[in-house]
Every structure is written in C-alpha cells, then in structure tokens.
Enzyme design. Structure first.
Site, short mmCIF file in Angstrom:
data_model
loop_
_atom_site.label_atom_id
_atom_site.label_comp_id
_atom_site.label_asym_id
_atom_site.label_seq_id
_atom_site.Cartn_x
_atom_site.Cartn_y
_atom_site.Cartn_z
CG LEU A 31 27.08 -44.85 0.11
CD1 LEU A 31 26.90 -45.31 -1.34
CD2 LEU A 31 25.75 -44.39 0.68
CB SER A 33 27.35 -53.93 3.98
OG SER A 33 28.03 -53.87 5.15
CG HIS A 35 23.94 -46.78 2.56
ND1 HIS A 35 24.89 -46.50 3.51
CD2 HIS A 35 22.92 -45.90 2.76
CE1 HIS A 35 24.49 -45.48 4.24
NE2 HIS A 35 23.29 -45.10 3.83
CD GLN A 59 18.23 -35.22 6.64
OE1 GLN A 59 17.78 -35.08 5.52
NE2 GLN A 59 18.42 -36.42 7.17
CB VAL A 175 22.30 -54.62 6.91
CG1 VAL A 175 23.50 -55.56 6.87
CG2 VAL A 175 21.51 -54.70 5.61
CG LEU A 183 25.52 -52.61 9.05
CD1 LEU A 183 26.00 -52.89 7.64
CD2 LEU A 183 26.68 -52.75 10.01
NE ARG A 186 24.25 -38.85 13.07
CZ ARG A 186 23.18 -38.53 12.32
NH1 ARG A 186 22.29 -39.45 12.03
NH2 ARG A 186 23.02 -37.30 11.88
O1 PAF Z 1 18.07 -41.52 5.56
C1 PAF Z 1 18.83 -40.65 5.08
O2 PAF Z 1 20.00 -40.89 4.78
C2 PAF Z 1 18.28 -39.24 4.86
O3 PAF Z 1 17.38 -38.87 5.85
C3 PAF Z 1 17.68 -39.04 3.45
C4 PAF Z 1 16.45 -39.93 3.24
C5 PAF Z 1 18.71 -39.35 2.39
C6 PAF Z 1 17.22 -37.59 3.28
O4 PAF Z 1 18.29 -36.71 3.44
#
Ligand code: PAF
Length: 282
Positions: A31, A33, A35, A59, A175, A183, A186
């Site tokens: 996480l 800022s 988030h 994913q 942000v 932000l 990665r």
């Molecule tokens: O945006 C993300 O962090 C991811 O794609 C999510 C929505 C948490 C699903 O894994």
C-alpha cells in the site's frame, strides 16, 4: 481498532458484526498513499471500511512478477490503521481458492481483450473473477477502485451492471508525485534512472491534455501526447498510447474522452491515463 482476519470464517464473523453501510477497498497490498486516498474516500462515504489484501495469482501471466510482487503486510496494516479501516482481510491463496485455481472464470468480453488485455492475455478474467469472489465474501454497499487502473475500473463497473451485483462502484482519482508520476506499487521496482524515464508517461498525458485545452482535435491530441512521450528522459518503451471514448467504447471519439498509456521501463510495465475533454467538432 483494525481487526485482521485471514480465513473466510473469520471474515464472515467480522462482516456480520458491521452494521450500517460497508465500503470495501480491494488491494494486492504494498500500500502507498494512493491506496490511503482510496481508504479515506471509503471512510467518508461508508460507516465501516473493509480492506482486502490478496496478491491474486489468477491475474499474473507465466512470465509476470507474481513471485517478486512486494508483500509488506505489517506496513500495510499500519496504513489501514491510520486511515481508520475496521477490518483487513488478508487470505492465503488456499483460503481464496481452496479447490485450486477455478476452472470457471468471468469473461470480461471484448474490452477485456484490448489494451491491457492484449499485452496480458487472461489478465481481466483473473481480475474480474477475484473481484466477484471478494464482493461475494465481503458483501459491501460500496466498492472503491482507483482511476489509475482505468480499464479495470470500467470493466468492474460493467460487470456489476451486467450481473446485477448490488454494490455501487466508486472511482477515485489517481494520486501523483509532485513531478507527475502516478503512484503505483510497481514504482518500487524502479532505479533512479528508470524513475526519471517513467516520467515520460505523465509527460505524454500532460501534453495531450494541454493540446485538448487549446482546442485540438483527437488526432492532434494524440500526436501531441506522442511528442510529450518522446521528449522525456530516454529509457521508456511505449506499449500503447490511445485516445478513446470515456467508457472505452469503440467508435469515434468526441466530448469526454480518455487518454491511456502503457510503457516498459526496464523490466517494469507501467500504466497511466487522463481524462480529456475534446471540443465539439465544428
Ligand atoms: O487493482 C488491484 O490491486 C487488483 O487488480 C485487485 C482489484 C485488487 C484485484 O486483485
């Protein structure tokens, strides 16, 4: 007090104890800022905030960064506490997928095969499948998603509408660092030189937006965005730069539009986007 739960059973008990409206913020952890802004937006709209932290294997492609994706639970919890989250659900892969990877997955439709979906086959099948599972498990009134992942936000909105999910999806603006870099979890992969090159993405968006403000048409906005990208510190390799309808619908673009970009910087793939308002065609 923020309660940390790991299993579905613990989550169900914690969720049942929440009265009033519940807002969920789904994350893969690491996480930052951006988030925190999502959490604060949820705090403002809902009586209770539930955060999910889960690095979803569905994913990630075979050559992507699932194994090296940053996992920083203690620091994440600190941010959740600071932002006033009530519950954090951080399941293990075996809690989310007890039978192994699901054979039934959500199909995102044609938009899921475009843009991010072109470069990352199966990505949105994995995203929508986990988002749907997390919606079922957390039963939120509201779910907050960042505009930085604009195609994801658009597809989640469509999924909720198409499948009659009783949750309001709320988009929260991106942000940025003071120099314009969006932000992203990665960004922590970037060296100092790569970080400088990564500014080409926001430079492209800024150049496109400025051209639109001067009344440029769609073709000229896109050309300005390409020039903005090329004028940045060398080192970013463009994957796509497109100007589309604000709902990512195919067809001619006018009025409210979206400029979307993806580029590689070293081994890191970054995305960004901006709202563009095109003047009516005379
Ligand atoms: O945006 C993300 O962090 C991811 O794609 C999510 C929505 C948490 C699903 O894994």
């Amino acid at each position: 007090m923020t309660e940390l739960v790991h299993t579905r059973k613990e989550l169900a008990a914690a969720r049942d104890a929440l009265t009033g409206t519940v807002g969920v913020v789904m994350t893969m952890g690491a996480l930052h800022s951006g988030h925190e802004t999502l959490l604060r937006a949820a705090r403002e709209r809902a009586d209770h905030v539930l955060v999910t932290i889960f690095v979803n294997p569905l994913q990630f492609g075979p050559n992507e960064d699932f194994d090296r994706y940053p996992r920083t639970l203690d620091a994440d919890l600190e941010i959740c506490r600071r932002a006033g989250a009530d519950v954090v659900f951080a399941p293990a892969v075996t809690d989310m997928y007890p039978e192994g990877q699901p054979t039934v997955r959500l199909n995102p439709g044609p938009l899921g095969e475009d843009l991010e979906g072109l470069s990352r086959p199966g990505f949105f099948h994995g995203v929508l499948t986990v988002v749907m599972k997390l919606l079922q498990l957390t039963r939120p009134d509201l779910a907050f998603f960042g505009e930085k992942d604009y195609q994801q936000l658009t597809l989640v909105r469509r999924m909720v509408r198409d499948l009659d999910v009783p949750t309001e999806i709320v988009g929260v603006p991106t942000v940025r660092e003071p120099d314009g870099l969006a932000l992203s979890s990665r960004n922590r992969y970037l060296s100092a030189d790569e970080r400088a090159a990564a500014l080409s993405l926001s430079a492209a968006l800024r150049a496109g937006a400025e051209a639109a403000e001067r009344g440029a048409d769609a073709g000229a906005v896109l050309a300005a965005a390409h020039r903005g990208f090329d004028s940045g510190t060398p080192g970013a390799r463009l994957d796509y730069l497109v100007l589309t309808d604000a709902d990512l619908e195919p067809g001619p673009v006018s009025g409210a539009a979206r400029l979307l970009i993806a580029a590689w910087v070293g081994a890191t793939r970054l995305i960004d986007n901006a709202a563009i308002h095109l003047a009516p065609r005379s």
